[in-house]
Design an enzyme around this catalytic site. Structure first.
Site, short mmCIF file in Angstrom:
data_model
loop_
_atom_site.label_atom_id
_atom_site.label_comp_id
_atom_site.label_asym_id
_atom_site.label_seq_id
_atom_site.Cartn_x
_atom_site.Cartn_y
_atom_site.Cartn_z
N THR A 14 4.12 5.72 2.01
CA THR A 14 4.10 5.33 0.60
C THR A 14 3.04 6.09 -0.18
O THR A 14 3.31 6.63 -1.26
CB THR A 14 3.84 3.82 0.49
OG1 THR A 14 4.86 3.11 1.20
CG2 THR A 14 3.84 3.38 -0.97
N GLU A 131 -12.75 8.59 -1.56
CA GLU A 131 -12.76 7.54 -2.58
C GLU A 131 -11.74 6.45 -2.31
O GLU A 131 -12.00 5.25 -2.48
CB GLU A 131 -12.51 8.15 -3.96
CG GLU A 131 -12.59 7.15 -5.11
CD GLU A 131 -14.01 6.64 -5.32
OE1 GLU A 131 -14.24 5.43 -5.11
OE2 GLU A 131 -14.88 7.45 -5.67
N VAL A 134 -12.10 2.87 0.05
CA VAL A 134 -12.66 1.58 -0.37
C VAL A 134 -12.23 1.30 -1.80
O VAL A 134 -12.56 2.05 -2.71
CB VAL A 134 -14.20 1.58 -0.30
CG1 VAL A 134 -14.74 0.22 -0.73
CG2 VAL A 134 -14.68 1.94 1.09
N GLY A 188 4.75 -9.04 1.17
CA GLY A 188 4.28 -7.75 1.64
C GLY A 188 2.80 -7.52 1.47
O GLY A 188 2.29 -6.41 1.69
N GLU A 191 0.23 -8.30 6.72
CA GLU A 191 0.99 -7.76 7.83
C GLU A 191 1.56 -8.90 8.68
O GLU A 191 1.13 -10.05 8.58
CB GLU A 191 0.08 -6.88 8.70
CG GLU A 191 -0.57 -5.73 7.98
CD GLU A 191 0.42 -4.64 7.60
OE1 GLU A 191 1.52 -4.59 8.20
OE2 GLU A 191 0.11 -3.84 6.69
N LYS A 206 -15.08 -1.54 5.12
CA LYS A 206 -15.36 -1.06 3.77
C LYS A 206 -16.82 -1.30 3.38
O LYS A 206 -17.47 -0.44 2.76
CB LYS A 206 -14.41 -1.73 2.77
CG LYS A 206 -12.95 -1.38 2.99
CD LYS A 206 -12.03 -2.24 2.13
CE LYS A 206 -10.57 -1.92 2.38
NZ LYS A 206 -9.65 -2.81 1.64
#
Length: 438
Positions: A14, A131, A134, A188, A191, A206
């Site tokens: 995606t 970038e 996070v 969605g 998971e 993160k």
């Protein structure tokens, strides 16, 4: 005339597909902003036959990520495969050692191998931009690394996982954690195996990256204390609302006299705070620095379009010739993380107890708290109706008691509650949620 920046993309899911589309549709604007045109010249992915709705004519197809990284025709290698190890790790190292720049959205890889990769980037002269790792479209990496280069950061904290924030938002409607999790999976947002998100590990990776940028320390996910949200109940959210708070899963990194405190856990934040207003799958990061008012960055923290936007912005920086140190300082100047022990954390606490409806229970609880020098800001006791549906007196049942403490230590709270449990004046495990002030 400046030659185009030739880009190779590994991973056409995606995000990868959206990056290709953005570079195509925003080509003229990117060239104007970067002073150089950007073009995708080669790609690789697990399946070449998969339909992606992309026009890949004229774009070379590499046999593997490493082959793409070594291709002399590309200047910038974009890794969008994911995973904390190979093939992402070896491919990025191949690109960096060849002097190419690298752009990645791979938080797991940066959290685990970021220092190793940053060393290679600095040695061979390429950029290492991440970038999108996070906060997706929220430009928090660049803000900490470049925008606040002249500011001493005291605390960076925020909502770094949209799945958890969505679940907690829906739970405010009175739904259980399990009901909201199923809804998040249906939409969605979560998971099939949601543990990485709901147990706090995604946020911890993160936060480790942000803490390194904020405090000049080596990335150390192992230094992060982690709790998830599965223990949170609608009763906690209702009580929080009545007391003027909201519950959020926060990642918090703060400079203390004892070291850098890094923690991920459900947190009560005042309703008046900007973080409390962030609902649904949205992310937010707040930064407290010397000499400046607090800064809060809010935006979509996930999704193909948001992540692709951050990836393309990093590619544009490469095209401009920007070669910032990946973690804001040379790697050799990053300090070892001085981990502040969680038991020394100091702050306010929300404590919910199921107290036995017996004489002396309240006095016993108060005594145990006083022994640990814990002062209470408020006490709320909910008395159940003492009559059953037939009008007969009910047997005594545990009574919910909610305590809000003034600032105290984590260790003191645990010692006091352990003593209360030994006294057998409460049922079940106490619920404890830390409070983070503005």
């Amino acid at each position: 005339m400046v030659a185009p920046l030739n880009v190779g993309i590994a991973g056409l899911g995606t995000v990868g597909a959206d990056v290709v589309r953005l570079i195509e549709t925003q080509g003229r604007a990117l060239a104007e902003r970067s002073g150089r045109s950007i073009r995708v010249v080669a790609v690789t992915a697990r399946s070449k036959a998969k339909k992606r709705g992309l026009d890949l004519r004229g774009i070379a197809w590499a046999k593997s990520p490493e082959a793409l990284a070594a291709d002399p025709n590309i200047d910038c290698f974009v890794e969008l495969m994911g995973g904390a190890g190979d093939p992402a790790l070896s491919a990025i190292e191949t690109a960096l050692k060849a002097g190419k720049s690298v752009v990645t959205a791979n938080k797991a890889l940066i959290a685990k191998h970021g220092l190793r990769l940053a060393t290679a980037a600095e040695k061979h002269g390429g950029a290492l931009n991440f970038e999108a790792a996070v906060g997706a479209a929220i430009p928090v990496i660049k803000t900490l690394r470049e925008g606040l280069a002249g500011t001493s950061v005291n605390r960076v904290y925020g909502i770094l996982n949209g799945t958890c924030n969505y679940i907690l938002t829906r739970m405010e409607e009175g739904l259980s954690f399990e009901e909201c999790l199923k809804d998040a999976q249906r939409l969605g947002y979560a998971e099939a195996n949601p543990s990485f998100d709901v147990d706090g590990h995604d946020t911890a990776q993160k936060l480790a990256i942000l803490a390194s940028l904020a405090f000049g320390t080596k990335v150390a996910e192992s230094a992060v204390y982690v709790e998830g949200i599965s223990s949170i109940t609608p009763e906690d959210l209702k009580a929080a609302a009545e007391l003027g708070y909201r519950v959020k899963l926060l990642g918090v990194a703060v400079r203390t006299a004892k070291g850098i405190e890094q923690r991920v856990h459900p947190t009560m934040v005042p309703k008046s705070s900007p973080i409390a207003q962030v609902m649904g799958v949205t992310n937010a990061v707040a930064i407290d620095g010397e000499g400046i008012p607090p800064i809060t960055l809010v935006g979509p923290g996930a999704g193909g379009g948001a992540t692709a936007s951050a990836v393309v912005a990093d590619i544009a920086d490469v095209a401009r010739g920007i070669r910032a140190k990946p973690f804001g300082r040379p790697v050799e100047r990053l300090r070892d993380t001085a981990k502040a022990p969680m038991e020394r954390h100091e702050g306010g606490y929300y404590i919910r107890l199921m107290a036995r409806d017996l004489a002396g229970t309240a006095a016993t609880i108060a005594t145990r708290l006083a022994e640990q020098k814990i002062s209470l800001e408020s006490i709320v006791q909910r008395h159940p109706d003492g009559v059953d549906l037939n009008g007969a007196a009910k047997k005594p049942s545990p009574v919910p008691v909610i305590l809000i403490t003034y600032a105290t230590s984590e260790d003191a709270v645990h010692r006091a509650l352990a003593a209360v449990q030994r006294d057998k004046v409460i049922s079940g495990r106490p619920q404890v949620i830390r409070i983070e002030k503005n």
